[in-house]
Write an enzyme that holds these catalytic residues in place. Structure first.
Site, PDB file in Angstrom:
ATOM      1  N   ASP A  13      -1.943 -42.127  24.485  1.00 43.39           N
ATOM      2  CA  ASP A  13      -1.717 -40.879  25.197  1.00 43.39           C
ATOM      3  C   ASP A  13      -0.868 -39.970  24.306  1.00 43.39           C
ATOM      4  OD1 ASP A  13      -1.843 -39.139  27.407  1.00 43.39           O
ATOM      5  OD2 ASP A  13       0.138 -39.779  28.070  1.00 43.39           O
ATOM      6  N   ASP A  15       1.235 -36.731  25.566  1.00 44.57           N
ATOM      7  CA  ASP A  15       2.489 -36.322  26.197  1.00 44.57           C
ATOM      8  C   ASP A  15       3.246 -37.540  26.722  1.00 44.57           C
ATOM      9  OD1 ASP A  15       2.304 -33.400  26.001  1.00 44.57           O
ATOM     10  OD2 ASP A  15       0.564 -33.638  27.304  1.00 44.57           O
TER      11      ASP A  15
END
Length: 259
Positions: A13, A15
């Site tokens: 991922d 963020d």
């Protein structure tokens, strides 16, 4: 984990794992460099459908992080891959930004408000009542309802913003039709991403900061999962979930030597 194959490909991922509020998380640059140097397939994922891979590549580069465009996978791209598989060269009425419209154009979709096959809802900073009304009427007339991701809020400097999931709930309330969400935690996003880089789930790992999206999607896709504690999920919250990550680490810096 000892009985599993070595990790040959990585999904992470963005963020909360690599960046936080526009600032690189310590260790992110070293992790990405190690990945690039290793030659192993990898993808940086985001549920945000606003930006194209080229946009995200440029934004990350300005932060000092080098991620080639071909190593970026968004919920918009996963949505487009899903629609291309379901109904090739179809039509869609789209509420969203360039990340979504470009992904649909790239698979040969026609964007129209005249009897579309699908209404596709993505992230935008300019949701309009007129567009939502059009979406409701098209769905009532038979268009299938698709959403890029279920996130209900998004961050901003001023505080939380209503996001795709919240707007989808409004449209569902008005139509009685639930959307199909292509992004995390749907393992479809993981599987389409793995397919894009020619990787296999049994020898892949997913890194994320959220138990309810990243870890859940990775687990359901058959991958090993690493939870970092630099994002939303706190250590004391892990036990609240009926599933666990394969491993919990403080940050992405702790995984540089795992590659």
């Amino acid at each position: 984990m000892a009985d599993r194959k070595p990790i040959e490909s990585w999904l992470t991922d963005m963020d909360g794992v690599l960046i936080h509020e526009g600032v690189p998380i310590p260790g992110a640059d070293a992790f990405l460099k190690k990945l690039r140097d290793s030659g192993k397939p990898f993808l940086v994922l985001t549920n945000n459908s606003i930006y194209t891979p080229r946009d995200l590549h440029a934004r990350l580069r300005r932060m000092g992080l080098e991620v080639p465009t071909e190593n970026i996978w968004t919920s918009a791209m996963a949505t487009a891959r899903f629609l291309d598989d379901q109904r090739p060269e179809g039509t869609a009425y789209v509420i969203g930004e360039a990340g979504l419209t470009t992904a649909l154009h790239d698979i040969g979709y026609i964007l129209t408000d005249h009897e579309p096959d699908y209404v596709v809802l993505g992230e935008t900073r300019t949701y309009s009542f007129e567009a939502m009304t059009k979406a409701v009427r098209l769905i009532n007339d038979g268009a299938r309802f698709i959403c890029t991701n279920p996130d209900e809020t998004g961050p901003s400097a001023e505080g939380a913003l209503p996001a795709t999931g919240a707007v989808a709930a409004l449209i569902t309330k008005a139509t009685g039709k639930n959307p199909y969400f292509a992004g995390k935690p749907n393992p479809l996003m993981m599987r389409t991403g793995l397919n894009a880089i020619g990787a296999h789930s049994e020898s892949s790992a997913m890194i994320g900061d959220r138990m309810d999206t990243d870890v859940l999607a990775g687990m359901e896709a058959g991958m090993r999962t690493f939870l970092v504690l630099t994002g939303l999920t706190r250590p004391e919250q892990v036990e609240n979930f009926p599933y666990r990550p394969s491993r919990i680490v403080d940050s992405i810096a702790d995984l540089v030597d795992v590659i």
